[in-house]
Design a protein around this motif. Structure first.
Motif, PDB file in Angstrom:
ATOM      1  N   THR A   1     -11.086   8.237   2.917  1.00 54.52           N
ATOM      2  CA  THR A   1     -10.739   7.058   3.704  1.00 54.52           C
ATOM      3  C   THR A   1     -11.968   6.198   3.991  1.00 54.52           C
TER       4      THR A   1
ATOM      5  N   HIS B   1      -8.080   0.002  17.743  1.00 48.59           N
ATOM      6  CA  HIS B   1      -7.608  -0.904  16.699  1.00 48.59           C
ATOM      7  C   HIS B   1      -6.888  -2.121  17.283  1.00 48.59           C
TER       8      HIS B   1
ATOM      9  N   ASP C   1      -2.564   7.856   7.144  1.00 50.37           N
ATOM     10  CA  ASP C   1      -3.387   6.784   6.594  1.00 50.37           C
ATOM     11  C   ASP C   1      -3.171   5.492   7.377  1.00 50.37           C
TER      12      ASP C   1
ATOM     13  N   SER D   1     -11.594   4.070   6.405  1.00 51.01           N
ATOM     14  CA  SER D   1     -11.264   3.676   7.777  1.00 51.01           C
ATOM     15  C   SER D   1     -11.636   4.805   8.726  1.00 51.01           C
TER      16      SER D   1
ATOM     17  N   ASP E   1       0.810  -1.220   0.000  1.00 51.63           N
ATOM     18  CA  ASP E   1       0.000   0.000   0.000  1.00 51.63           C
ATOM     19  C   ASP E   1       0.847   1.276   0.000  1.00 51.63           C
TER      20      ASP E   1
ATOM     21  N   ARG F   1      -6.122   3.413   9.169  1.00 47.84           N
ATOM     22  CA  ARG F   1      -6.443   2.025   8.808  1.00 47.84           C
ATOM     23  C   ARG F   1      -6.116   1.036   9.924  1.00 47.84           C
ATOM     24  N   HIS F   2      -4.965   1.245  10.578  1.00 46.71           N
ATOM     25  CA  HIS F   2      -4.448   0.216  11.478  1.00 46.71           C
ATOM     26  C   HIS F   2      -4.242   0.691  12.914  1.00 46.71           C
TER      27      HIS F   2
END
Length: 611
Positions: free
Chosen positions: A551, A481, A439, A553, A343, A443-444
Motif C-alpha cells: 500500500t 482522512h 484497502d 496509503s 479501483d 486509502r480513504h
C-alpha cells in the motif's frame, strides 16, 4: 461428498436419522449462547484428561464453575480461535462428585442467574432469561417450518432466498432471535426466518408535515412516487400526481400501527394532511434485518424505524443514521464513487440515497416514522444470488454449513480435493470481500460496518466473484482522512456523529470485518473439516503482510492485525445482560461492551514471518 447424507455436528460422519426441529433449535440456542459466554467470561476451563476419563467423556469438555461449587459441563468436539462447536446435553457435576445430564433450559437458567457468571442484578438476569427463552421459541418455530424444506443449494439461492435462509441468527449471541413485543402472529407475517411477506401500509402525506433528505439529484419525494408507480396494483391516486402537494409513502405494518395511534397523526388525518390507504399493493419480503424489505419489481429496497427491541437494541432509526446514508450516497455519486468503481470493479456499495419522515412537534423528524430508500439492483426472481455471508456460514446440526456443503459438492463434481477447493474459496473471498474494504480504509479512511449480515457474495461456479455491501447508516470515517474526504464532500460527517479517531474506528472495523466476519468464515470451514486452522491463519497473515507492504496509503490497520496481541470483539453476552439500548451510542461512546480476544494473526511461532 454426497449432499443427501446427514452429518453429525462433531465429525461430519453420516448418520441415519436427521435431527428433529426441537433438536436443531436446542443446538442453535445453546451454541449461540455458549459462544457468546465463553468468548467473554474467563472463569471457565477445559476438563483435564484425567477428569474426562473419570466421567467417560470422549471430547474436549468445557467446565463452568458455579457459585455453589457445582459445575456445568458441555462437550466441545471442535473449537477454533473464534468458535466452539458444542454437543448437547449439558451435565451437572455437583460438589459431591455425581454427574448427570440436565435440560437445556435448566442449564441456561442456572448460568444466567449465577452471580459468579452473570453478576448479582436479578432484574437484569431475568430480563435476559426471558429474551433467551423468547429467542429459543422463535428458533423452534422456524425449524418446524423448515422441517420439510427442500431448499436449493446455496449457489442457487435467489437474493430473497439467501436473506431468509438464516434461521438461528447471530452465532455469538445469547438471544439472537429475541424480539420484544412481537406476537406469534406478527412474527409469522414479518419475520424473515418464517418466510415473512406482506403488503406495505400506504399513505398520502401532505409535504407540509414531512421531513426528507436526498444525497442524489432526485428528491426523496420523487423516489417515493417512483416506488409507487412501480406497482400497478396500487390505487391510482397513489401512483399519479393528482395533487402535487401530496407524497405517497409506504410504511412497515408494525410501524404504521403505532404511528396511527399517535394523537398528532390522528389530528393530521382528521385535517386531511394524511390519507391512509392501508395495506395495499404487492407483497414485499422481509430481509434478514427484519426492518428491511425487498420486492423484485421495486426500484428501491426499504428500511424502516421499528419501535421494538431486536436482540440488543431498539430498531428506531436516528436522524444521525439516515444522514450518514444520504451523505454516503452523495459521496459515492461523485468523483470518489467513480474512483472506487474503477479501483474495485467487483465491489458494489448499496447506497441509501433518500429518506422521509413525519415532522415532530419541533419541526424536526419523528424518528419512529423514518422510511429509508436503498438501492435495489436485484430485480430478477429467477436470478441467483448474491448470498448473505451469515446464511452461508450458519452452523447446521447434523450437516455441514451451506458454505461447506457447497464446497463439498463442487469438489465432487470437479473431482477436486475438498480441502484444496476450500483454500481456493477462502483466497477468493479475501480478494473479493475482505481486502477491498481494508484497502478503502487505507486509502480513504472510510469504514464500512460489514459484518456477516451486511456482506453479500455473488458466486460464480461456486466461488466468490462480487461483493455487495449494505447499511451505509453504519459507515464512518477516520479523522486522519477527513480533509481528503471533505474535498469530495465538504459537509461529510455533519450531524452524523461518525467521524472517529483511528484508535476507535479501527477497533470497530476490526470487530465487524475481521472478528465477526473473517474469523467466523474460517471457523466454519475448519469445524466442517475443510481446513487446518493454523494453515489458514498462516495464509491470511501473509496476505495482510503483502497488503501492508504494497500500500502507498495508511498501513496502520494492517500493522494492527499483524502485531497486536489482541483483537477487539463485541461482548454480546454482557451487552444483553446490561439491558442497554446499544443503538443509542455513537462511534466514540459505544454502549455495547467491547473486549479483547487473542489475535490469531500474531502467532509467536511465526514471528519471523511478520517481523
Amino acid at each position: 461428498m454426497n449432499k443427501t447424507l446427514v452429518y453429525t455436528q462433531a465429525s461430519n460422519r453420516p448418520v441415519s436419522v436427521p435431527p428433529t426441529p426441537s433438536q436443531r433449535a436446542e443446538h442453535a440456542t445453546a451454541s449461540a449462547f455458549l459462544n457468546a459466554l465463553l468468548r467473554e467470561w474467563s472463569g471457565w476451563s477445559f476438563l483435564s484428561h484425567a477428569q474426562k476419563e473419570l466421567l467417560c467423556f470422549g471430547e474436549d469438555t468445557v467446565c463452568l464453575p458455579l457459585q455453589n461449587n457445582d459445575r456445568l459441563l458441555l462437550q466441545v468436539p471442535h473449537h477454533t480461535a473464534a468458535r466452539y462447536e458444542i454437543q448437547l446435553p449439558f451435565y451437572l457435576w455437583n460438589s459431591e462428585g455425581r454427574c448427570k445430564p440436565v435440560s437445556l433450559m435448566s442449564a441456561l437458567t442456572t448460568l444466567i442467574t449465577d452471580s459468579t457468571i452473570s453478576g448479582e442484578h436479578s432484574e437484569k438476569q431475568f430480563t435476559l432469561l426471558s429474551r433467551v427463552l423468547d429467542s429459543h421459541q422463535a428458533q423452534m418455530r422456524a425449524y418446524e417450518l423448515d422441517a420439510n424444506n427442500t431448499s436449493h443449494p446455496a449457489e442457487n439461492w435467489s437474493f430473497q432466498e439467501a436473506e431468509q435462509a438464516l434461521i438461528s441468527g447471530h452465532p455469538t449471541h445469547p438471544n439472537p432471535r429475541s424480539r420484544d413485543e412481537l406476537t406469534k402472529d406478527d412474527a409469522l407475517l414479518l419475520s424473515p426466518e418464517l418466510k415473512g411477506q406482506f403488503p406495505l401500509f400506504w399513505v398520502l402525506a401532505d409535504r407540509s408535515i414531512l421531513v426528507s433528505g436526498s444525497g442524489v439529484q432526485r428528491t426523496a419525494f420523487d423516489m417515493c412516487l417512483e416506488l409507487a408507480k412501480s406497482d400497478e396494483t396500487l390505487p391510482e391516486t397513489l401512483r399519479t400526481k393528482v395533487d402535487k402537494g401530496y407524497v405517497p409513502i409506504a410504511w412497515h405494518p408494525w410501524q404504521a400501527e403505532r404511528l396511527l395511534a399517535r394523537p398528532q397523526v390522528i389530528q393530521w388525518i382528521q385535517q386531511g394532511f394524511l390519507k391512509p390507504y392501508g395495506p395495499v399493493g404487492k407483497a414485499f419480503t422481509a430481509t434478514a434485518s427484519m426492518r428491511g424489505v425487498h420486492a423484485f419489481e421495486a426500484p428501491y429496497m426499504l428500511k424502516f424505524s421499528l419501535s421494538m427491541r431486536l436482540t440488543n437494541s431498539k430498531r428506531v432509526l436516528a436522524r444521525k443514521e439516515v444522514e450518514r446514508g444520504v451523505q454516503m450516497a452523495e459521496l459515492l455519486s461523485g468523483a470518489l464513487g467513480d474512483k472506487l468503481a474503477n479501483d474495485f470493479p467487483h465491489l458494489t456499495i448499496l447506497t441509501e440515497p433518500g429518506y422521509v419522515a413525519l415532522q415532530d412537534e419541533d419541526g424536526g423528524a419523528l424518528e419512529d416514522s423514518f422510511v429509508v430508500l436503498r438501492d435495489n439492483p436485484f430485480h430478477e426472481p429467477t436470478q441467483t444470488g448474491p448470498a448473505m455471508l451469515a446464511s452461508l456460514c450458519e452452523p447446521h446440526l447434523g450437516a455441514p454449513s451451506p458454505l461447506s456443503d457447497l464446497i463439498y459438492r463442487q469438489a465432487a463434481q470437479k473431482t477436486l480435493s475438498p480441502q484444496g477447493l476450500a483454500e481456493h474459496w477462502l483466497d477468493a473471498f479475501m480478494e473479493v470481500a475482505i481486502l477491498p474494504l481494508l484497502d478503502i480504509r487505507a486509502r480513504h479512511g472510510l469504514l464500512f460496518g460489514s459484518h456477516q449480515q451486511n456482506m453479500m457474495i455473488a458466486l460464480k461456479d461456486g466461488m466468490p466473484a462480487h461483493l455487495y455491501v449494505r447499511d451505509c447508516q453504519g459507515t464512518g470515517h477516520l479523522t486522519t482522512h477527513h480533509d481528503v474526504l471533505s474535498a469530495y464532500l465538504p459537509d461529510i460527517g455533519k450531524n452524523a456523529e461518525n467521524v472517529v479517531p483511528p484508535e476507535i474506528g479501527d477497533e470497530l472495523l476490526c470487530y465487524y470485518v475481521i472478528v465477526n466476519n473473517l474469523l467466523h468464515t474460517v471457523s466454519t470451514l475448519v469445524i466442517d473439516g475443510l481446513m487446518d486452522e493454523a494453515r489458514a491463519y498462516d495464509t491470511l497473515r501473509r496476505k495482510f503482510k503483502a497488503a501492508a507492504q504494497s500500500t502507498t496509503s495508511d498501513p496502520a490497520f494492517y500493522d494492527y492485525l499483524l502485531t497486536s496481541p489482541t483483537l477487539v470483539s463485541k461482548g454480546n453476552y454482557r451487552t444483553s445482560l446490561s439491558n442497554v439500548n446499544e443503538a443509542s451510542g455513537d462511534g466514540a461512546g459505544q454502549l455495547a461492551a467491547f473486549f479483547k480476544i487473542a489475535n490469531p494473526f500474531n502467532n509467536k511461532r511465526n514471528s519471523d514471518d511478520i517481523a
